[in-house]
Design a protein around this motif. Structure first.
Motif, PDB file in Angstrom:
ATOM      1  N   GLN A 186      28.589  34.225  20.704  1.00 44.10           N
ATOM      2  CA  GLN A 186      29.862  33.548  20.441  1.00 44.10           C
ATOM      3  C   GLN A 186      29.989  32.253  21.233  1.00 44.10           C
ATOM      4  O   GLN A 186      30.337  31.201  20.684  1.00 44.10           O
ATOM      5  N   HIS A 187      29.704  32.332  22.523  1.00 40.88           N
ATOM      6  CA  HIS A 187      29.901  31.168  23.373  1.00 40.88           C
ATOM      7  C   HIS A 187      28.852  30.086  23.131  1.00 40.88           C
ATOM      8  O   HIS A 187      29.168  28.910  22.994  1.00 40.88           O
ATOM      9  N   LEU A 188      27.588  30.506  23.048  1.00 42.57           N
ATOM     10  CA  LEU A 188      26.513  29.516  23.015  1.00 42.57           C
ATOM     11  C   LEU A 188      26.299  28.925  21.627  1.00 42.57           C
ATOM     12  O   LEU A 188      25.897  27.765  21.495  1.00 42.57           O
ATOM     13  N   GLY A 190      28.876  28.891  19.437  1.00 37.66           N
ATOM     14  CA  GLY A 190      30.164  28.242  19.196  1.00 37.66           C
ATOM     15  C   GLY A 190      30.140  26.776  19.590  1.00 37.66           C
ATOM     16  O   GLY A 190      30.726  25.926  18.917  1.00 37.66           O
TER      17      GLY A 190
END
Lengths: 194, 194
Positions: A186-188, A190
């Motif tokens: 999700q973070h990377l 995103g």
DNA sequence: CCTACCGATCGGTAGG
DNA sequence: CCTACCGATCGGTAGG
């Protein structure tokens, strides 16, 4: 004969596994052959019936896990979007870090203690590896799948973030491996999407 | 007297700076006091006129840079959005890594070699530090500034990605510090925005 | 797999 | 800041 071979190789496996655990905790230079032997329950001199040198232990740990990473990238499905490829890479490395915690950590933190020849080999292998992933990111940018972030920075951040999971492992696992993997993606990913 | 003090402290500074460079390259355990003395151009025994022990050198390097990080966070403007705060943190750490390359690297890679008392101090300081940043991320999620990613993972990824800049520094600098900082922000903040 | 041992090197101290 | 030195420990070998 078969028994001897089996015994020898399983003992060698035990040495490599124990060494990986100790190298991760105290570093390669901070771990002595006597510490290692004691943990296994034999005398230091007896280690040399199974391995040739301390540096050979480090080499086997590092190149074994490096090979797994290389093969996964080489065998990657060439179909699929850049986004799918990068996502699968993040998931793969996260799993590798969690499932092969000790040896993966040793690879990313102790490679500089390889001796000259093996060090050169490792560094150029790693450079090739990073370049391949960079080119996937670049394709995604050209495709308009990704926003224009430097591929070099993206790859550095992804691999470094996976490395950072070492710290998660060491503390109480308040989140499951699956949740960690999901949030890594999700973070990377995103930060890459348009 | 004043001259003596000045001389002593500048020599100590030289020892700390040289040690940071060597600890980063070969690790704390892999660097001997004799290596260090030779680099400075004195005998090993002479080091002890300026420092008390090898471990004291490591402590001074690590806690000096740790203090800088802590103070920056404590003095952060409490106004501003969560996004502004996280962005400024990414910029600060990226700059610290680049401007204090050696000691920052030693802090993030060699802290485990601190001796028991100082190790405990460092670990609990770092935990407090991470928790504070996590709470900023959490506020951003509650505010609907950020999408709901685990704050723990976000902080781990940001700090790990900054650590990864060690690898950038070592190779040819094909991108400027400013460009690196900008791309760090783009990628790591990008994954947080709704 | 062990005992016994090698030369080299470690962090650090005494004494000037 | 040096010479001289301490006991401990290092990776590794010989020989059984």
């Amino acid at each position: 004969m078969a028994t001897t071979t089996r015994k020898r190789s399983s003992k060698k496996e035990e040495i490599l596994k124990t060494a990986a655990r100790m190298f991760r905790e105290k570093g390669y230079a901070g771990t002595s052959m006597r510490d290692l032997a004691e943990k296994i329950g034999i005398e230091a001199a007896s280690l040399y019936n199974h391995i040739h040198s301390k540096s050979e232990i480090l080499e086997e740990i590092i190149f074994s896990i490096a090979r797994d990473c290389r093969e996964q990238l080489d065998n990657m499905d060439p179909a699929g979007t850049s986004l799918q490829k990068i996502e699968s890479l993040i998931r793969f490395h996260t799993k590798m870090m969690i499932d092969h915690f000790e040896s993966y950590s040793v690879m990313v933190s102790e490679w500089m203690h390889l001796d000259e020849e093996k060090l050169g080999e490792f560094v150029s292998e790693r450079r090739r590896y990073v370049k391949k992933i960079e080119s996937i990111v670049q394709q995604g940018i050209d495709n308009k799948e990704f926003k224009p972030v430097l591929p070099y920075v993206v790859v550095l951040n992804i691999l470094s973030s996976v490395r950072g999971l070492e710290f998660w492992q060491k503390s109480a696992k308040t989140h499951s491996a699956e949740i960690m993997e999901e949030n890594m993606v999700q973070h990377l990913i995103g930060g890459l999407k348009l």
